[in-house]
Design a protein around this motif. Sequence first.
Motif, short mmCIF file in Angstrom:
data_model
loop_
_atom_site.label_atom_id
_atom_site.label_comp_id
_atom_site.label_asym_id
_atom_site.label_seq_id
_atom_site.Cartn_x
_atom_site.Cartn_y
_atom_site.Cartn_z
N ALA A 171 -3.02 -4.42 -2.95
CA ALA A 171 -2.77 -4.24 -4.38
C ALA A 171 -2.80 -2.75 -4.72
O ALA A 171 -2.00 -2.27 -5.54
CB ALA A 171 -3.81 -5.00 -5.20
N ARG A 174 0.52 -1.35 -3.45
CA ARG A 174 1.72 -2.10 -3.81
C ARG A 174 2.89 -1.20 -4.22
O ARG A 174 4.03 -1.41 -3.83
CB ARG A 174 1.43 -3.08 -4.96
CG ARG A 174 2.59 -4.02 -5.26
CD ARG A 174 2.28 -4.94 -6.44
NE ARG A 174 1.05 -5.68 -6.23
CZ ARG A 174 0.97 -6.80 -5.52
NH1 ARG A 174 2.05 -7.28 -4.94
NH2 ARG A 174 -0.18 -7.42 -5.39
N LYS A 195 2.67 -11.49 -7.89
CA LYS A 195 1.99 -10.43 -7.15
C LYS A 195 1.33 -10.96 -5.88
O LYS A 195 0.67 -10.20 -5.17
CB LYS A 195 0.95 -9.76 -8.05
CG LYS A 195 1.56 -8.96 -9.19
CD LYS A 195 0.51 -8.22 -9.99
CE LYS A 195 1.16 -7.38 -11.09
NZ LYS A 195 0.14 -6.64 -11.87
N LYS A 200 6.08 -4.51 -3.34
CA LYS A 200 6.88 -4.83 -4.52
C LYS A 200 8.23 -5.37 -4.07
O LYS A 200 8.83 -4.90 -3.10
CB LYS A 200 7.05 -3.60 -5.41
CG LYS A 200 7.65 -2.38 -4.73
CD LYS A 200 7.66 -1.18 -5.67
CE LYS A 200 8.23 0.05 -4.97
NZ LYS A 200 8.19 1.25 -5.85
#
Length: 305
Positions: A171, A174, A195, A200
């Motif tokens: 995260a 990302r 997510k 991405k």
Amino acid sequence: MINEELTDLDRVELTKLSYEALNVGETVVVAGKKIGQLTRDVYAKDGMQAFLIENNNEITVLFKGSYGFKKGNATTWRDEWLNTNWPIFLAMLTNQRQVPSALVTASRYLNRWLEEFPDGHFYIYGHSLGAINAEYALANCRFPDQIAAAYLYEGTNIWRLLTHKERQLLAQLRGRINTYVDIYDPVTLGFTASKRMVGKLHYVDSLPMNPVKQHMWGGYRFDGNGNLLEKEVDQRFLDSSKMQQAFLSRTGQMAGYLKYRKNLPADWQKQSSSWTSQVKELLFNSSFLQDFNEQDKNSKDDQEQ
């Protein structure tokens, strides 16, 4: 940084070099741009393969995918994928964390190189199994500040296999991890618009074709400046993603059988055609199969839209 000057097309061509017989000491050039000198060629016992390219403090890492996809054909390709990526497929199907050793090896080498080049800016590339290796390596990266960017093509989304700690790190990264998905390529198993994926999403504006060619960037299209044609998430993407997620969540008799049988790869090959067809139908969603069977018509329709 030369990697920042590359177009989308250049980056695909650079990643394709991971399948070539590169030699330590040679200068790697893409579209007339010097990426650097290849200084490491790793071929681990568990099959993990990677190249490291140096250009002062700019470090490029290419994780190599499976050669099997380049040699496959439309008839055997789906079974070949299941055999090549069997441990990952089984772990995702049964919701069991069983990480293949090649992924752990990829993580170990990336951390070793990050430590060896503390001032280095790292650019990571991977396709297919190479993308999967890169996903896990990034999830276990001990020096995330050194990761400048990652470009991952047509790999399986291994989010379901990761721990909470690994997901937290991804995260954090990302925005620097670019994950490219062609929904006509079944290897992109587990993709999602949420997510709950590594990196991405870049949704490729692709056309359906022979599945082997599809997997090897065949559906990628570029404009005159080398920019990849992408599109916003649409209903087709959501439908395909939903069907794949439903398949991965199905852990009843089939998952139990797979989990407790011995010699799984051999057993897989011996199963009845009806059982094999059941898995194929669930895994390779109906929209893909329909598009593949009617590729000429669909290609024409997509071009006219």
